[in-house]
Scaffold this motif. Sequence first.
Motif, PDB file in Angstrom:
ATOM      1  N   GLN A 108       0.831  -1.199   0.000  1.00  0.00           N
ATOM      2  CA  GLN A 108       0.000   0.000   0.000  1.00  0.00           C
ATOM      3  C   GLN A 108       0.865   1.249   0.000  1.00  0.00           C
ATOM      4  N   VAL A 109       1.947   1.240   0.743  1.00  0.00           N
ATOM      5  CA  VAL A 109       2.862   2.384   0.747  1.00  0.00           C
ATOM      6  C   VAL A 109       3.364   2.636  -0.667  1.00  0.00           C
ATOM      7  N   ALA A 110       3.754   1.568  -1.351  1.00  0.00           N
ATOM      8  CA  ALA A 110       4.242   1.708  -2.726  1.00  0.00           C
ATOM      9  C   ALA A 110       3.140   2.218  -3.641  1.00  0.00           C
ATOM     10  N   ALA A 111       1.921   1.701  -3.433  1.00  0.00           N
ATOM     11  CA  ALA A 111       0.803   2.132  -4.275  1.00  0.00           C
ATOM     12  C   ALA A 111       0.461   3.595  -4.030  1.00  0.00           C
ATOM     13  N   PHE A 112       0.475   4.016  -2.768  1.00  0.00           N
ATOM     14  CA  PHE A 112       0.181   5.416  -2.462  1.00  0.00           C
ATOM     15  C   PHE A 112       1.274   6.326  -3.021  1.00  0.00           C
ATOM     16  N   ALA A 113       2.524   5.892  -2.899  1.00  0.00           N
ATOM     17  CA  ALA A 113       3.624   6.700  -3.423  1.00  0.00           C
ATOM     18  C   ALA A 113       3.513   6.829  -4.936  1.00  0.00           C
ATOM     19  N   ALA A 114       3.118   5.746  -5.590  1.00  0.00           N
ATOM     20  CA  ALA A 114       2.948   5.791  -7.043  1.00  0.00           C
ATOM     21  C   ALA A 114       1.822   6.742  -7.430  1.00  0.00           C
ATOM     22  N   ARG A 115       0.891   6.952  -6.514  1.00  0.00           N
ATOM     23  CA  ARG A 115      -0.218   7.880  -6.756  1.00  0.00           C
ATOM     24  C   ARG A 115       0.097   9.272  -6.217  1.00  0.00           C
ATOM     25  N   GLU A 116       1.382   9.501  -5.900  1.00  0.00           N
ATOM     26  CA  GLU A 116       1.854  10.793  -5.406  1.00  0.00           C
ATOM     27  C   GLU A 116       1.124  11.213  -4.128  1.00  0.00           C
ATOM     28  N   LEU A 117       0.812  10.220  -3.288  1.00  0.00           N
ATOM     29  CA  LEU A 117       0.176  10.496  -2.001  1.00  0.00           C
ATOM     30  C   LEU A 117       1.172  10.109  -0.919  1.00  0.00           C
ATOM     31  N   GLY A 118       2.190  10.933  -0.752  1.00  0.00           N
ATOM     32  CA  GLY A 118       3.296  10.595   0.129  1.00  0.00           C
ATOM     33  C   GLY A 118       3.099  10.971   1.579  1.00  0.00           C
ATOM     34  N   THR A 119       1.968  11.576   1.932  1.00  0.00           N
ATOM     35  CA  THR A 119       1.734  11.970   3.320  1.00  0.00           C
ATOM     36  C   THR A 119       0.850  10.972   4.065  1.00  0.00           C
ATOM     37  N   VAL A 120       0.549   9.818   3.462  1.00  0.00           N
ATOM     38  CA  VAL A 120      -0.284   8.820   4.124  1.00  0.00           C
ATOM     39  C   VAL A 120       0.481   8.216   5.297  1.00  0.00           C
ATOM     40  N   CYS A 121      -0.195   8.108   6.450  1.00  0.00           N
ATOM     41  CA  CYS A 121       0.435   7.484   7.609  1.00  0.00           C
ATOM     42  C   CYS A 121      -0.329   6.260   8.096  1.00  0.00           C
ATOM     43  N   ALA A 122      -1.594   6.079   7.659  1.00  0.00           N
ATOM     44  CA  ALA A 122      -2.394   4.971   8.169  1.00  0.00           C
ATOM     45  C   ALA A 122      -3.611   4.751   7.277  1.00  0.00           C
ATOM     46  N   VAL A 123      -4.253   3.610   7.474  1.00  0.00           N
ATOM     47  CA  VAL A 123      -5.565   3.321   6.897  1.00  0.00           C
ATOM     48  C   VAL A 123      -6.403   2.702   8.007  1.00  0.00           C
ATOM     49  N   ASP A 124      -7.728   2.675   7.812  1.00  0.00           N
ATOM     50  CA  ASP A 124      -8.559   2.007   8.809  1.00  0.00           C
ATOM     51  C   ASP A 124      -8.290   0.501   8.754  1.00  0.00           C
ATOM     52  N   THR A 125      -8.546  -0.204   9.861  1.00  0.00           N
ATOM     53  CA  THR A 125      -8.154  -1.609   9.963  1.00  0.00           C
ATOM     54  C   THR A 125      -8.894  -2.500   8.970  1.00  0.00           C
ATOM     55  N   GLY A 126     -10.042  -2.074   8.485  1.00  0.00           N
ATOM     56  CA  GLY A 126     -10.774  -2.876   7.516  1.00  0.00           C
ATOM     57  C   GLY A 126     -10.585  -2.442   6.083  1.00  0.00           C
ATOM     58  N   PHE A 127      -9.592  -1.612   5.827  1.00  0.00           N
ATOM     59  CA  PHE A 127      -9.414  -1.029   4.499  1.00  0.00           C
ATOM     60  C   PHE A 127      -9.215  -2.103   3.441  1.00  0.00           C
ATOM     61  N   ALA A 128      -9.929  -1.961   2.321  1.00  0.00           N
ATOM     62  CA  ALA A 128      -9.811  -2.893   1.198  1.00  0.00           C
ATOM     63  C   ALA A 128      -9.089  -2.214   0.044  1.00  0.00           C
ATOM     64  N   ASP A 129      -8.188  -2.959  -0.595  1.00  0.00           N
ATOM     65  CA  ASP A 129      -7.367  -2.373  -1.663  1.00  0.00           C
ATOM     66  C   ASP A 129      -8.135  -2.138  -2.953  1.00  0.00           C
ATOM     67  N   ASP A 130      -9.234  -2.828  -3.152  1.00  0.00           N
ATOM     68  CA  ASP A 130      -9.997  -2.671  -4.386  1.00  0.00           C
ATOM     69  C   ASP A 130     -10.601  -1.265  -4.427  1.00  0.00           C
ATOM     70  N   LEU A 131     -10.158  -0.472  -5.409  1.00  0.00           N
ATOM     71  CA  LEU A 131     -10.604   0.922  -5.477  1.00  0.00           C
ATOM     72  C   LEU A 131     -11.513   1.180  -6.671  1.00  0.00           C
ATOM     73  N   ASP A 132     -12.083   0.117  -7.222  1.00  0.00           N
ATOM     74  CA  ASP A 132     -13.024   0.295  -8.321  1.00  0.00           C
ATOM     75  C   ASP A 132     -14.335   0.877  -7.793  1.00  0.00           C
ATOM     76  N   ALA A 133     -14.901   1.796  -8.551  1.00  0.00           N
ATOM     77  CA  ALA A 133     -16.236   2.345  -8.273  1.00  0.00           C
ATOM     78  C   ALA A 133     -16.354   2.904  -6.864  1.00  0.00           C
ATOM     79  N   VAL A 134     -15.443   3.801  -6.506  1.00  0.00           N
ATOM     80  CA  VAL A 134     -15.533   4.481  -5.217  1.00  0.00           C
ATOM     81  C   VAL A 134     -15.653   5.975  -5.473  1.00  0.00           C
ATOM     82  N   VAL A 135     -16.088   6.709  -4.451  1.00  0.00           N
ATOM     83  CA  VAL A 135     -15.998   8.154  -4.498  1.00  0.00           C
ATOM     84  C   VAL A 135     -15.003   8.580  -3.432  1.00  0.00           C
ATOM     85  N   VAL A 136     -14.050   9.398  -3.818  1.00  0.00           N
ATOM     86  CA  VAL A 136     -13.038   9.919  -2.904  1.00  0.00           C
ATOM     87  C   VAL A 136     -13.571  11.219  -2.307  1.00  0.00           C
ATOM     88  N   VAL A 137     -13.582  11.277  -0.995  1.00  0.00           N
ATOM     89  CA  VAL A 137     -14.141  12.429  -0.282  1.00  0.00           C
ATOM     90  C   VAL A 137     -13.043  13.118   0.523  1.00  0.00           C
TER      91      VAL A 137
END
Length: 346
Positions: free
Chosen positions: A33-62
């Motif tokens: 996930q760190v690599a994926a976030f970095a590839a998306r130029e989101l380098g300030t990520v420090c955590a995700v919720d414990t149930g976070f799912a990697d599948d990002l199809d058909a989501v809305v980013v808020v």
Amino acid sequence: MPSPADRLLRSIYRRPASWLFEQYGLRPPSASQVAAFAARELGTVCAVDTGFADDLDAVVVVGGGCLGSCAARPADLGLDCVADILAPLTFASVTGSACLIYLPIGEELLTAGDIRAEQWRRFGGVVNRFVRGLAGQLPAPTNLTVCQTDNAAESRKLEETVRARRGQLDACDLGNLYELRPSRNPSPPSPGRLAQYRRTIVSYLPEVAASLADGCSGRVVVVENIHQVRAVNTARHLLDGNTDGGRIDHIVTLPSPTLSGTGRLSRAQGPDALRVLDDPELTARRILAAPDVVLAYWEAALKPLATGRSLVEVLAAIRDLLYTAVAGPGPASSNHVNGEADALAA
């Protein structure tokens, strides 16, 4: 050795990252996930919720930015707001997701005090144009929606949802919604502040996002800094036991630090503040002279705008976007833009 994220969180909250994560149902992102976030130029990520799912199809980013410390003055808009808005814009842009950016003008009006409602509404228009200007610097997010919550239709949806969920909301502890570590002298929030909290919490619900953003499915991925975690968790709690209510995940970013790295920039005043309209060369010198974790934060936060540009050039481009937003639609001279900024700052 503690990671840069842990060092920054410990410095700001006087607690290690592990304590914050355990308290609020978070976990560090996995290596993939760190690599994926970095590839998306989101380098300030420090955590995700414990149930976070990697599948990002058909989501809305808020996401969105805190505007309260600006007191409806463009001259006081901070770089923390830019970082908080850039993170969801960038993530949505790279993943091709729908993007919903909230501008909480309606919530600020509930506690505006002596600041005229019209001043807040004009400021909301400026920030709305500014957000769209920032988005224009990126590959455009799919179906970008900028929701200015003082607009009648948007405000009505939030109020209707608060009324429908009032029993659940009243059962939640909202007294210290934005206090991540225990306060020695907690004071109960005012009725206006509680009304703000309720509207903010329901804004994360998939049913609300679906009504406001085109292309929204039943899954919301919030991309906001850790200071919002209790509000996001409360919204997720409202969905408990409702299999048709959708899903809320949280990609947690670091809060923008002060130059010393010992506090949140959103609370900074006077010389500790970093404002969009400050001189870019001076701001760049201050950031470059800051502790390494602070410099690393701003390099990561502004990276989406930094392709082929120096820090000074990035800061100048952001400042120009705000000047353009203050001027409003149509051509304007630099004198006119500066005059309008001064007028709105008065």
